[in-house]
Design an enzyme around this catalytic site. Sequence first.
Site, PDB file in Angstrom:
ATOM      1  N   GLY A 115       5.098   2.438   0.380  1.00 58.29           N
ATOM      2  CA  GLY A 115       5.989   2.905  -0.836  1.00 58.29           C
ATOM      3  C   GLY A 115       5.397   2.729  -2.098  1.00 58.29           C
ATOM      4  O   GLY A 115       6.059   3.163  -3.256  1.00 58.29           O
TER       5      GLY A 115
ATOM      6  N   SER B 137       0.849  -1.245   0.134  1.00 55.31           N
ATOM      7  CA  SER B 137       0.035   0.125  -0.122  1.00 55.31           C
ATOM      8  C   SER B 137       0.935   1.275  -0.136  1.00 55.31           C
ATOM      9  O   SER B 137       2.122   1.228   0.102  1.00 55.31           O
ATOM     10  CB  SER B 137      -0.931  -0.034   1.113  1.00 55.31           C
ATOM     11  OG  SER B 137      -0.233   0.194   2.245  1.00 55.31           O
ATOM     12  N   LYS B 138       0.302   2.453  -0.033  1.00 52.17           N
ATOM     13  CA  LYS B 138       0.981   3.787   0.105  1.00 52.17           C
ATOM     14  C   LYS B 138       1.982   3.788   0.866  1.00 52.17           C
ATOM     15  O   LYS B 138       2.989   4.344   0.870  1.00 52.17           O
ATOM     16  CB  LYS B 138       0.027   4.814  -0.057  1.00 52.17           C
ATOM     17  CG  LYS B 138      -0.771   4.726  -1.328  1.00 52.17           C
ATOM     18  CD  LYS B 138      -1.556   6.316  -1.354  1.00 52.17           C
ATOM     19  CE  LYS B 138      -2.158   6.501  -2.916  1.00 52.17           C
ATOM     20  NZ  LYS B 138      -2.817   7.714  -2.761  1.00 52.17           N
ATOM     21  N   ARG B 139       1.467   3.086   2.460  1.00 54.76           N
ATOM     22  CA  ARG B 139       2.499   3.619   3.547  1.00 54.76           C
ATOM     23  C   ARG B 139       3.612   2.554   3.248  1.00 54.76           C
ATOM     24  O   ARG B 139       4.948   2.746   4.044  1.00 54.76           O
ATOM     25  CB  ARG B 139       1.889   2.899   4.652  1.00 54.76           C
ATOM     26  CG  ARG B 139       1.431   1.552   4.954  1.00 54.76           C
ATOM     27  CD  ARG B 139       0.562   1.326   6.113  1.00 54.76           C
ATOM     28  NE  ARG B 139      -0.060  -0.168   6.052  1.00 54.76           N
ATOM     29  CZ  ARG B 139       0.930  -0.959   6.715  1.00 54.76           C
ATOM     30  NH1 ARG B 139       1.952  -0.654   7.379  1.00 54.76           N
ATOM     31  NH2 ARG B 139       0.210  -1.963   6.691  1.00 54.76           N
TER      32      ARG B 139
END
Length: 461
Positions: free
Chosen positions: A247, A243-245
Amino acid sequence: MTIRTRFAPSPTGYLHIGGARTALFSWAYARKMGGTFILRIEDTDLERSSQASVQAILDGMSWLNLGYDEGPFYQMQRMDRYKDVLAQLIEQGHAYYCYTTPDELESMRELMRLRGEKPRYDGSWRPEPGKILPTPPEGVKPVVRFKNPLTGVAAWDDMVKGRIVFENSELDDLIIARPDGTPTYNFCVVVDDLDMGITQVIRGDDHVNNTPRQINILKALGATLPQYAHVPMILGSDGERLSKRHGAVSVMQYAEDGFLPEALINYLTRLGWSHGDEEVFSVEQFVEWFDLEHISRSAAQFNPEKLRWLNQHYIKLADNARLAELVGGHLLARGVTAAPRLEDVIALYKGRVATLLELADEAEVFYSEVHPDQALLAEHLSPEVVSALRELAARFADVLWEAPELAVLIKEVLAAHHLKMPKLAMPLRVMLVGQTHTPSVDAVLALFSRETVLARMGKYL
């Protein structure tokens, strides 16, 4: 046979890490085999597709230098072809109109769940010999369903996962056209792969369940099946879905964050593929070594620190003029115009940073006003060194402004005042660049003009 691979993203968002790796593997296989790499934009999801997403995909491919030989092709521009094939399948008895409404379908599935059965379409509108179909209800627009075989298997030898077999009895009749006549994803993919002569379909393993359905449609069309290679997904360092967290941001975000494309490509190649113990290699080496047999069957884990390490390696190797152009762009975005000698600044600092943004941070102090922290000034501008610094500033006025001469001058002043190097170097660094850690202080001094050094020292002496 000419090898033909494709990358077929859906323009419903940016080009992310997983998509970029799929594109890279498809591109590399075509290049290794002397084949053709095709870019296809699967834009039939009108509600979620956008031109901005299309551009983000094109920009990402361009930045990574993954050039395609054909395309980009857009599915929305191929609607007439899809409708022709739909009509062909209906005429040949491989597809049929189904008038089951969404509410009826949900009731059907719920009843099956209550009976402990797999919820699915029950085939009530499926034509069979001797079967009398219901009268089409008024006002209901039908979908088109593919008449999936009831017996046998859909099987293939996956180039990554090995033999995969699905019982046809486990597959219901797939909707291949919506009530408004627009074809669905699985159908468009089949027609595209057929028309474009795709020989190897390399994609994420989230598509494994789509493959038996696509195989059966291809067989109904009398097509030669492509080979399939389903690449395991990428997980975060904690083992969770990326996910975005972790990267999982846009490929172009990595460009904005100061990563070099060759570093990202090198990193992506090692996410689920290996060539012995090799960790660092060029794109040319990767293409030479690449094969699908050495793609891991298990999920890869994304490690941002490993990517930073690789980026640091490639920054050290990069040409100074190229880095100066890239860093100059980052500085310009901050409103800072890089004056002459940026390449020299790059040469001095590039071994100390992991990203171009960090390199821009180091370079910016040479072209912008610096406001040192008062506590740092108080700590290092002690009375015992102020007189030495004043003498140094006075002698700076007529010394030859080159690092070796500046180094000799600094040593002479240190000896005259019975000081060790840090006593002068630290306050010099703080006054000039606002920090205590830099490369050799004489090398830093030489990158500034004499006038700038004297002006910055004069503020505090």
